[in-house]
Design a protein around this motif. Structure first.
Motif, PDB file in Angstrom:
ATOM      1  N   HIS A   1       0.913  -1.143  -0.109  1.00  0.00           N
ATOM      2  CA  HIS A   1      -0.024  -0.020  -0.018  1.00  0.00           C
ATOM      3  C   HIS A   1       0.853   1.179  -0.057  1.00  0.00           C
ATOM      4  CE1 HIS A   1      -2.689  -3.084   1.637  1.00  0.00           C
ATOM      5  NE2 HIS A   1      -3.649  -2.542   0.954  1.00  0.00           N
ATOM      6  N   ALA A   2       2.051   1.123  -0.386  1.00  0.00           N
ATOM      7  CA  ALA A   2       2.768   2.226  -0.519  1.00  0.00           C
ATOM      8  C   ALA A   2       2.391   3.374  -1.267  1.00  0.00           C
ATOM      9  CB  ALA A   2       4.354   1.853  -1.122  1.00  0.00           C
ATOM     10  N   ASP A   3       1.709   3.065  -2.516  1.00  0.00           N
ATOM     11  CA  ASP A   3       1.315   4.179  -3.304  1.00  0.00           C
ATOM     12  C   ASP A   3       0.179   4.961  -2.695  1.00  0.00           C
ATOM     13  OD1 ASP A   3       2.850   3.625  -5.125  1.00  0.00           O
ATOM     14  OD2 ASP A   3       1.399   2.455  -6.493  1.00  0.00           O
ATOM     15  N   LEU A   4      -0.816   4.050  -1.987  1.00  0.00           N
ATOM     16  CA  LEU A   4      -1.874   4.795  -1.262  1.00  0.00           C
ATOM     17  C   LEU A   4      -1.323   5.855   0.144  1.00  0.00           C
ATOM     18  CD1 LEU A   4      -4.939   4.953  -0.266  1.00  0.00           C
ATOM     19  CD2 LEU A   4      -4.677   2.969   0.888  1.00  0.00           C
ATOM     20  N   ILE A   5      -0.390   5.228   0.482  1.00  0.00           N
ATOM     21  CA  ILE A   5       0.525   5.870   1.857  1.00  0.00           C
ATOM     22  C   ILE A   5       0.809   7.243   1.197  1.00  0.00           C
ATOM     23  CG2 ILE A   5       2.319   6.195   3.470  1.00  0.00           C
ATOM     24  CD1 ILE A   5       0.160   4.099   4.234  1.00  0.00           C
ATOM     25  N   ASP A   6       1.543   7.292  -0.319  1.00  0.00           N
ATOM     26  CA  ASP A   6       1.946   8.445  -0.757  1.00  0.00           C
ATOM     27  C   ASP A   6       0.842   9.464  -1.035  1.00  0.00           C
ATOM     28  OD1 ASP A   6       4.585   7.644  -0.503  1.00  0.00           O
ATOM     29  OD2 ASP A   6       4.526   6.802  -2.619  1.00  0.00           O
ATOM     30  N   ARG A   7      -0.247   8.887  -1.622  1.00  0.00           N
ATOM     31  CA  ARG A   7      -1.544   9.948  -2.089  1.00  0.00           C
ATOM     32  C   ARG A   7      -2.119  10.386  -0.654  1.00  0.00           C
ATOM     33  NH1 ARG A   7      -5.843   6.698  -5.475  1.00  0.00           N
ATOM     34  NH2 ARG A   7      -6.549   8.994  -5.798  1.00  0.00           N
ATOM     35  N   VAL A   8      -2.199   9.777   0.227  1.00  0.00           N
ATOM     36  CA  VAL A   8      -2.773  10.313   1.460  1.00  0.00           C
ATOM     37  C   VAL A   8      -1.819  11.343   2.205  1.00  0.00           C
ATOM     38  CG1 VAL A   8      -3.363   9.765   3.937  1.00  0.00           C
ATOM     39  CG2 VAL A   8      -4.257   8.243   2.116  1.00  0.00           C
ATOM     40  N   LYS A   9      -0.693  11.193   2.134  1.00  0.00           N
ATOM     41  CA  LYS A   9       0.398  11.946   2.570  1.00  0.00           C
ATOM     42  C   LYS A   9       0.590  13.412   1.887  1.00  0.00           C
ATOM     43  CE  LYS A   9       4.060  13.274   5.118  1.00  0.00           C
ATOM     44  NZ  LYS A   9       4.057  14.748   5.286  1.00  0.00           N
ATOM     45  N   LYS A  10       0.245  13.138   0.625  1.00  0.00           N
ATOM     46  CA  LYS A  10       0.121  14.473  -0.379  1.00  0.00           C
ATOM     47  C   LYS A  10      -1.051  15.147   0.294  1.00  0.00           C
ATOM     48  CE  LYS A  10      -0.044  16.027  -5.014  1.00  0.00           C
ATOM     49  NZ  LYS A  10      -0.035  15.431  -6.517  1.00  0.00           N
ATOM     50  N   ALA A  11      -2.474  14.508   0.258  1.00  0.00           N
ATOM     51  CA  ALA A  11      -3.619  15.045   0.522  1.00  0.00           C
ATOM     52  C   ALA A  11      -3.468  15.826   1.949  1.00  0.00           C
ATOM     53  CB  ALA A  11      -4.624  14.223   0.436  1.00  0.00           C
ATOM     54  N   LEU A  12      -2.804  15.192   2.965  1.00  0.00           N
ATOM     55  CA  LEU A  12      -2.950  15.724   4.552  1.00  0.00           C
ATOM     56  C   LEU A  12      -1.503  16.504   4.706  1.00  0.00           C
ATOM     57  CD1 LEU A  12      -4.718  12.653   5.922  1.00  0.00           C
ATOM     58  CD2 LEU A  12      -5.751  14.743   5.157  1.00  0.00           C
TER      59      LEU A  12
ATOM     60  N   ASP B   1     -10.296  10.309  -8.718  1.00  0.00           N
ATOM     61  CA  ASP B   1     -10.398  11.647  -8.768  1.00  0.00           C
ATOM     62  C   ASP B   1      -9.652  12.248  -7.415  1.00  0.00           C
ATOM     63  OD1 ASP B   1     -11.643  14.505  -7.806  1.00  0.00           O
ATOM     64  OD2 ASP B   1     -12.713  14.086  -9.874  1.00  0.00           O
ATOM     65  N   GLU B   2      -8.737  13.003  -7.917  1.00  0.00           N
ATOM     66  CA  GLU B   2      -7.954  13.571  -6.633  1.00  0.00           C
ATOM     67  C   GLU B   2      -8.486  14.508  -5.783  1.00  0.00           C
ATOM     68  OE1 GLU B   2      -4.955  12.373  -5.638  1.00  0.00           O
ATOM     69  OE2 GLU B   2      -5.095  10.966  -7.556  1.00  0.00           O
ATOM     70  N   ASP B   3      -9.272  15.333  -6.162  1.00  0.00           N
ATOM     71  CA  ASP B   3     -10.065  16.207  -5.196  1.00  0.00           C
ATOM     72  C   ASP B   3     -10.840  15.402  -4.332  1.00  0.00           C
ATOM     73  OD1 ASP B   3      -8.762  18.548  -6.327  1.00  0.00           O
ATOM     74  OD2 ASP B   3     -10.579  18.892  -7.900  1.00  0.00           O
ATOM     75  N   ARG B   4     -11.709  14.590  -5.000  1.00  0.00           N
ATOM     76  CA  ARG B   4     -12.588  13.620  -4.076  1.00  0.00           C
ATOM     77  C   ARG B   4     -11.721  12.762  -3.126  1.00  0.00           C
ATOM     78  NH1 ARG B   4     -17.787  11.396  -3.980  1.00  0.00           N
ATOM     79  NH2 ARG B   4     -17.888   9.170  -3.523  1.00  0.00           N
ATOM     80  N   PHE B   5     -10.568  12.164  -3.602  1.00  0.00           N
ATOM     81  CA  PHE B   5      -9.753  11.586  -2.803  1.00  0.00           C
ATOM     82  C   PHE B   5      -9.184  12.167  -1.512  1.00  0.00           C
ATOM     83  CE2 PHE B   5      -5.643  10.192  -1.352  1.00  0.00           C
ATOM     84  CZ  PHE B   5      -5.619   8.805  -1.309  1.00  0.00           C
ATOM     85  N   ALA B   6      -8.829  13.593  -1.780  1.00  0.00           N
ATOM     86  CA  ALA B   6      -8.486  14.576  -0.818  1.00  0.00           C
ATOM     87  C   ALA B   6      -9.601  14.979   0.367  1.00  0.00           C
ATOM     88  CB  ALA B   6      -8.102  15.799  -1.299  1.00  0.00           C
ATOM     89  N   ASP B   7     -10.947  14.948  -0.206  1.00  0.00           N
ATOM     90  CA  ASP B   7     -11.956  15.135   0.890  1.00  0.00           C
ATOM     91  C   ASP B   7     -12.212  14.190   1.663  1.00  0.00           C
ATOM     92  OD1 ASP B   7     -12.571  17.881   0.157  1.00  0.00           O
ATOM     93  OD2 ASP B   7     -14.269  17.284  -1.444  1.00  0.00           O
ATOM     94  N   LEU B   8     -12.223  12.582   1.248  1.00  0.00           N
ATOM     95  CA  LEU B   8     -12.468  11.612   1.718  1.00  0.00           C
ATOM     96  C   LEU B   8     -11.278  11.505   2.838  1.00  0.00           C
ATOM     97  CD1 LEU B   8     -13.291   9.011  -0.918  1.00  0.00           C
ATOM     98  CD2 LEU B   8     -14.549   9.439   1.052  1.00  0.00           C
ATOM     99  N   ALA B   9     -10.027  11.632   2.319  1.00  0.00           N
ATOM    100  CA  ALA B   9      -8.812  11.524   3.274  1.00  0.00           C
ATOM    101  C   ALA B   9      -9.164  12.477   4.442  1.00  0.00           C
ATOM    102  CB  ALA B   9      -7.437  11.764   2.642  1.00  0.00           C
TER     103      ALA B   9
END
Length: 640
Positions: free
Chosen positions: A521-532, A598-606
């Motif tokens: 889940h390294a990619d997921l971790i990177d995406r969440v880190k970027k969003a938060l 969708d990165e914006d929706r991803f950021a809202d969920l995170a």
């Protein structure tokens, strides 16, 4: 201006008026204790004269025969308590009888429940003995002159228990204080020789100065006895034994006498939970009588409030609140210490430099801790009462008293996941006895309240594995753990701080699965880190969660959330730090998050998951409205 012309009427301080009202409406179920309170105050006044006269014996004014006298006039319906102690000046009368010079009075009054039985205990803890006069009196007069002042500087104070009192200057031949109670019609039975004698014997036998009444001739009738008393100067006789209780052998003192003496030194109307009476001879020579109260005083958490033991030197009273003999975390202990190794002219300043004090303090501290240990071992119910009243104060101990840290730790009680109740009734010895053989740490979680601690997502893996966790929710708990460090060779570990390493409690298969999950889940971790990125210091796959989607973790060397809130509430600046965000990739919400293109929706969920994790640990959102807006937006999208 003549002496008596300087008369003024003054209003009571608001708090005094409220307490007076409580007294008049008979909060005390046992009315006769008013006499104990007044005799106790008179005894204190005599003690204070004896102390001040050490440096100025002219204060005795030629009369060093110290005593308290109780008399009555049946026809007039009056009862008089007189002492030849230190007395009061006009300013002292106004301050002592018209106001209540204690910090926290308002908070004390807020604690009153309206339940007479409960409130009577609170009144007793507050120590307003003089006001108990109005339980039986419709009017109270006080005649007093401070030792050393001119005869023309006597004071007459008068009050009928209403909103006002009067003060005037009068000429008084003798120093000291005379209190005249004009008894209510229904309380005239207190103007009775036999009743007064029995009350004095019951409540004041331990007082070290004579409490006297007029001598009774048992060989003649009451009428003849009164005629003889009228014809000649009255003869007085001591009703009490007039021997300081702590100087007597333990075998000669009954439990009832110990309890009454406690009420004298503490001004508490409840019986003590326990006491320890001890004489030390040898390198140091002193006697101590220490009491554990049954209830905490209203100002227990005011660390600047008066505290300490009554100090006597060679049976001579020195001071009321000698705080040098016990550490601050034992400030609830009441009692007396009487030393033969201190000089009679000792003062607070001298006490701080006195070489013997440290040795006595160490010994008395050990005696109190031993008394509590014995109570905990032999009477769990009584110790539970003690812990409920004084547990939070005792938790200050490990930080203040390194030498006795292990002894204090054995006395601590906690709520734990073992029984999942808010009651703090589990000892660290209990916890260690239940530890799994491969367990190396004592685990705990700290939260703002018990329910938040009990429901913390950080407990999920511990519940799954059947590992017990301490549930800490007292304000002092995280500070306590910062100083406790270890117990019985086991170190403490905050389950919400740093990387969770369960050591041998995890199998090799579980450790391998954790490593593989982090890689997968390294990619997921990177995406969440970027969003938060603005809100967290790190994002990682969790080993703590089995049911929740995410949680917040404090860095290994960062301040915990409970301590942070405590300092912020105290107005202290707290260093900025960002939490670690741990996600549970097995949870459906996190799976859904991972699949969101969708990165914006991803950021809202995170961000929603982050805010929920913050709420789950009892935190407060910086922008609750924004959280609600994001949540509503996602709910609407789901409904289409």
């Amino acid at each position: 201006m003549s002496v008596a012309a300087n008369k003024e009427t003054r209003g009571f301080q608001t708090e005094a008026k409220q307490l007076l009202h409580l007294m008049i409406h008979s909060l005390y179920s046992n009315k006769e204790i008013f006499l104990r309170e007044l005799v106790s105050n008179a005894s204190d006044a005599v003690d204070k004269l004896r102390f001040e006269a050490l440096s100025d014996d002219s204060l005795f004014e030629g009369d060093s025969d110290l005593r308290v006298r109780v008399s009555f006039d049946k026809d007039a319906g009056t009862l008089t308590i007189a002492d030849n102690g230190i007395g009061m000046s006009r300013d002292e009368v106004i301050e002592n009888l018209g106001t209540i010079a204690k910090s926290g009075t308002a908070q004390f009054l807020e604690k009153l429940t309206g339940d007479q039985k409960k409130d009577a205990h609170l009144i007793g803890q507050f120590g307003v003995g003089f006001y108990s006069s109005f339980i039986v009196a419709k009017e109270v007069e006080v005649f007093t002159r401070r030792a050393g002042l001119d005869k023309s500087q006597g004071v007459h104070w008068q009050c009928t228990g209403e909103a006002e009192f009067t003060v005037e200057d009068v000429e008084l031949e003798n120093r000291g204080t005379r209190i005249v109670l004009h008894l209510k019609d229904e309380q005239l039975d207190f103007a009775d020789n036999w009743r007064l004698r029995s009350i004095i014997k019951k409540y004041s036998d331990h007082i070290s100065i004579p409490v006297e009444m007029q001598k009774v001739d048992y060989d003649v009738s009451d009428d003849e006895s009164e005629k003889k008393a009228d014809a000649a100067a009255p003869e007085w006789e001591a009703i009490n034994s007039a021997t300081a209780l702590w100087t007597r052998s333990r075998s000669d003192v009954s439990d009832e006498e110990y309890k009454e003496f406690y009420k004298h030194v503490s001004h508490d109307h409840s019986d003590p939970l326990d006491w320890s009476h001890n004489r030390v001879e040898g390198k140091l020579d002193y006697t101590s009588l220490l009491y554990v109260p049954a209830r905490a005083p209203f100002d227990m958490y005011n660390r600047d409030a008066a505290r300490g033991l009554k100090l006597y030197v060679q049976r001579t009273f020195i001071m009321d609140d000698a705080e040098q003999f016990l550490p601050l975390y034992l400030r609830f202990i009441k009692g007396v210490v009487d030393s033969n190794d201190l000089s009679l002219n000792v003062s607070r300043e001298i006490l701080q430099k006195e070489a013997n004090i440290d040795a006595m303090r160490s010994a008395l501290t050990k005696r109190v801790l031993d008394m509590l240990s014995k109570m905990a071992k032999n009477d769990a119910e009584k110790y539970a009462t003690f812990w409920k009243e004084f547990g939070q104060v005792l938790k200050e101990g490990p930080a203040e008293d390194f030498a006795n840290r292990e002894k204090i730790a054995k006395l601590l009680r906690f709520a734990t996941t073992h029984n999942n109740t808010a009651e703090q009734n589990q000892s660290l010895e209990d916890y260690v006895a239940r530890m799994k053989p491969e367990q190396k740490h004592i685990y705990y979680v700290a939260a703002e309240n018990f329910n938040t601690a009990k429901s913390s997502p950080h407990l999920e893996v511990f519940r799954k594995k059947g590992i017990e966790v301490l549930l800490l929710s007292d304000r002092v708990d995280e500070w306590l753990m910062g100083h406790l460090m270890d117990f019985d060779g086991k170190s403490f570990q905050d389950v919400g701080k740093g990387a969770l390493d369960l050591g041998d409690l995890d199998t090799e298969e579980e450790k391998k699965a954790q490593e593989e999950s982090a890689k997968a889940h390294a990619d997921l971790i990177d995406r969440v880190k970027k969003a938060l990125d603005a809100h967290v210091s790190e994002v990682r796959v969790t080993h703590r969660l089995t049911e929740s989607p995410a949680c917040l973790v404090v860095g290994e060397h960062d301040m915990g959330a409970q301590m942070r809130r405590l300092l912020e509430q105290a107005g202290q600046k707290v260093p900025d730090s960002k939490p670690i965000f741990e996600i549970n990739p097995e949870h459906p919400l996190v799976t859904k998050l991972d699949q969101e293109p969708d990165e914006d929706r991803f950021a809202d969920l995170a961000m929603v998951l982050f805010d929920q994790a913050h709420l789950a640990e009892g935190g407060h959102l910086e922008d609750p409205a924004l959280y609600v807006a994001r949540l509503n937006k996602l709910l609407l999208e789901l409904s289409h």
